[in-house]
Design a protein around this motif. Structure first.
Motif, mmCIF file in Angstrom:
data_model
loop_
_atom_site.group_PDB
_atom_site.id
_atom_site.type_symbol
_atom_site.label_atom_id
_atom_site.label_comp_id
_atom_site.label_asym_id
_atom_site.label_seq_id
_atom_site.Cartn_x
_atom_site.Cartn_y
_atom_site.Cartn_z
ATOM 1 N N ARG A 149 -75.697 11.902 10.055
ATOM 2 C CA ARG A 149 -76.116 11.538 8.695
ATOM 3 C C ARG A 149 -75.020 11.802 7.672
ATOM 4 N N ARG A 150 -74.349 12.939 7.813
ATOM 5 C CA ARG A 150 -73.341 13.296 6.812
ATOM 6 C C ARG A 150 -72.187 12.294 6.786
ATOM 7 N N THR A 151 -71.908 11.656 7.924
ATOM 8 C CA THR A 151 -70.830 10.665 7.960
ATOM 9 C C THR A 151 -71.199 9.453 7.120
ATOM 10 N N TYR A 152 -72.439 8.992 7.244
ATOM 11 C CA TYR A 152 -72.880 7.863 6.418
ATOM 12 C C TYR A 152 -72.869 8.239 4.940
ATOM 13 N N ARG A 153 -73.341 9.449 4.650
ATOM 14 C CA ARG A 153 -73.396 9.862 3.247
ATOM 15 C C ARG A 153 -71.997 9.952 2.642
ATOM 16 N N SER A 154 -71.010 10.351 3.464
ATOM 17 C CA SER A 154 -69.633 10.413 2.956
ATOM 18 C C SER A 154 -69.103 9.026 2.606
ATOM 19 N N GLU A 155 -69.721 7.988 3.187
ATOM 20 C CA GLU A 155 -69.353 6.604 2.880
ATOM 21 C C GLU A 155 -70.218 6.028 1.757
ATOM 22 N N GLY A 156 -71.081 6.878 1.172
ATOM 23 C CA GLY A 156 -71.971 6.413 0.111
ATOM 24 C C GLY A 156 -73.146 5.607 0.617
ATOM 25 N N ILE A 157 -73.567 5.856 1.869
ATOM 26 C CA ILE A 157 -74.645 5.094 2.504
ATOM 27 C C ILE A 157 -75.831 6.000 2.760
ATOM 28 N N ASP A 158 -77.026 5.538 2.444
ATOM 29 C CA ASP A 158 -78.253 6.264 2.761
ATOM 30 C C ASP A 158 -78.571 6.025 4.236
ATOM 31 N N PRO A 159 -78.520 7.055 5.091
ATOM 32 C CA PRO A 159 -78.716 6.843 6.527
ATOM 33 C C PRO A 159 -80.171 6.742 6.973
ATOM 34 N N GLU A 160 -81.129 7.052 6.100
ATOM 35 C CA GLU A 160 -82.523 7.164 6.544
ATOM 36 C C GLU A 160 -83.119 5.862 7.082
ATOM 37 N N PRO A 161 -82.883 4.687 6.453
ATOM 38 C CA PRO A 161 -83.431 3.451 7.051
ATOM 39 C C PRO A 161 -82.922 3.227 8.473
ATOM 40 N N LEU A 162 -81.629 3.478 8.713
ATOM 41 C CA LEU A 162 -81.072 3.319 10.054
ATOM 42 C C LEU A 162 -81.698 4.312 11.016
#
Length: 285
Positions: A107-120
């Protein structure tokens, strides 16, 4: 897998290292996936990325080639897809199955890209449950045997395999094997139980016990960089002294469970030992 792929709502790309490492094939029809369902000579030969258009379309980037030119590579994190490493049978031994995997990034990798990982993540857990339903309950993957730590020539490039028959030969003294890979032998559940009973006869030397951090394998897989590393607790031997001082916080596992903002839980490296399973000062013990 084809039964889970709906081209109207989903996209799929495949990278086949046995054909071309610098190309992604775009799959538009479920039947096209059969093209890649072939016998392979090495693990991790075929990689499948599958995504939902409602979450993200595939994102691409240009990557230069050493010999000149460039090719289109996938922007993995921004594409927000499920990564499927297909398990493939070996051409040399049909009883061996190169271990596959299915997963997404931290999750933290997506967040570092400015992406909300929860839908995925929500879609991934639904997809994974469907995937498990395809598994035959009459068979089980046997993974143990990595405590047999003797070197012999082995025909598989870059990896070795331990099968049910191999362990029998090790116990009879006919074979010595060094295990250095993640290759599974798919056997019946009864054989799997017998295999684990046989493994108990492959004990650590007197005064030592199985390493808690790697469970006797000598290697650990770290999700943070998707790579296999030598276990620092046992230095790759699979065994440690009976007096070895494990981290009290994680009891040697190297990970702890932490709560998420949505009320669930997830694992992360133990803050006490940094994911090693032991405190640095104990390394010499």
């Amino acid at each position: 897998m084809a039964r889970h792929f709906d081209p109207a709502t989903m996209w799929c790309v495949v990278q086949d290292h046995t054909r071309n490492r610098c190309r992604w094939w775009v799959v538009n029809d479920p039947t096209e996936l059969k093209t890649f369902a072939h016998q392979a000579t090495q693990a991790h030969s075929v990689r499948v990325l599958i995504g939902q258009y409602s979450i993200s379309s595939p994102q691409w980037k240009s990557v230069p080639l050493r010999e000149g030119g460039e090719y289109a590579d996938i922007e993995y994190f921004r594409s927000q897809c499920i990564d499927i490493d297909i398990a493939l049978y070996s051409e040399r031994d049909a009883n061996l199955l190169f271990g596959g995997s299915i997963g997404v990034a931290w999750r933290r990798t997506y967040r570092s890209e400015g992406i909300d990982p929860e839908p995925l993540y929500r879609w991934f857990h639904r997809f994974k449950r469907q995937w498990w339903k395809m598994m035959d309950p009459n068979f089980a993957p046997v993974y143990w045997g990595t405590a047999v730590r003797y070197e012999i020539p082995f025909p598989y490039p870059g990896s070795a395999a331990v099968s049910y028959g191999v362990v029998q030969r090790c116990l009879s003294g006919d074979l010595r094997l060094k295990v250095a890979s993640y290759v599974y032998d798919i056997v019946t559940t009864e054989q799997a139980k017998a295999y684990q009973q046989m493994r108990r006869q492959l004990q650590c030397p007197e005064g030592k016990v199985w390493c808690r951090r790697c469970n006797g394998r000598g290697e650990i897989y770290l999700q943070r960089d998707h790579a296999i590393h030598l276990c620092l607790a046992c230095n790759g031997s699979g065994c440690v002294s009976e007096e070895f001082c494990w981290c009290v916080r994680c009891e040697g596992s190297g990970v702890v469970w932490v709560p998420r903002a949505d009320g669930g839980i997830e694992t992360e490296d133990c803050p006490e030992c940094g994911g090693r399973g032991f405190v640095v000062s104990y390394a010499s013990k």
